[in-house]
Scaffold this motif. Sequence first.
Motif, short mmCIF file in Angstrom:
data_model
loop_
_atom_site.label_atom_id
_atom_site.label_comp_id
_atom_site.label_asym_id
_atom_site.label_seq_id
_atom_site.Cartn_x
_atom_site.Cartn_y
_atom_site.Cartn_z
N GLY A 4 0.82 -1.21 0.00
CA GLY A 4 0.00 0.00 0.00
C GLY A 4 0.85 1.26 0.00
N LEU A 5 1.91 1.25 0.75
CA LEU A 5 2.83 2.38 0.79
C LEU A 5 3.50 2.58 -0.57
N SER A 6 3.89 1.49 -1.19
CA SER A 6 4.52 1.57 -2.51
C SER A 6 3.58 2.18 -3.53
N PHE A 7 2.35 1.69 -3.55
CA PHE A 7 1.37 2.24 -4.49
C PHE A 7 1.06 3.70 -4.17
N GLY A 8 0.99 4.05 -2.91
CA GLY A 8 0.73 5.43 -2.52
C GLY A 8 1.82 6.38 -2.99
N ILE A 9 3.07 5.97 -2.84
CA ILE A 9 4.19 6.78 -3.29
C ILE A 9 4.19 6.91 -4.81
N ALA A 10 3.97 5.80 -5.51
CA ALA A 10 3.93 5.83 -6.97
C ALA A 10 2.79 6.73 -7.46
N ALA A 11 1.64 6.66 -6.83
CA ALA A 11 0.50 7.49 -7.23
C ALA A 11 0.79 8.96 -6.96
N SER A 12 1.43 9.27 -5.85
CA SER A 12 1.76 10.66 -5.53
C SER A 12 2.74 11.25 -6.55
N LEU A 15 0.83 11.69 -9.88
CA LEU A 15 -0.11 12.81 -9.81
C LEU A 15 0.62 14.14 -9.85
N THR A 16 1.73 14.25 -9.16
CA THR A 16 2.52 15.47 -9.16
C THR A 16 3.04 15.78 -10.55
N LEU A 17 3.55 14.78 -11.23
CA LEU A 17 4.04 14.97 -12.60
C LEU A 17 2.90 15.37 -13.53
N TRP A 18 1.77 14.68 -13.43
CA TRP A 18 0.60 14.96 -14.28
C TRP A 18 0.13 16.41 -14.08
N VAL A 23 -0.12 22.20 -15.85
CA VAL A 23 0.10 23.64 -15.65
C VAL A 23 1.00 24.18 -16.76
N LEU A 24 2.05 23.45 -17.11
CA LEU A 24 2.94 23.88 -18.18
C LEU A 24 2.20 23.98 -19.51
#
Length: 55
Positions: A4-12, A15-18, A23-24
């Motif tokens: 769950g932690l791994s998936f949470g970090i990957a999703a974060s 999402l940040t990159l997306w 914005v760019l």
Amino acid sequence: MLLGLSFGIAASVSLTLWCALGVLLARMLRTPRHWRWFNLSMAALLVLSIIPTWR
């Protein structure tokens, strides 16, 4: 818990990159004409990505 932690970090990170790229892109596409060309090109790419599934 580790999974769950791994998936949470990957999703974060994803999402940040997306959001940053969104914005760019919004800063680059200033006029309605730019948005129209962008939308048409995205639509064309979507159609092209569907074609291989029909074969």
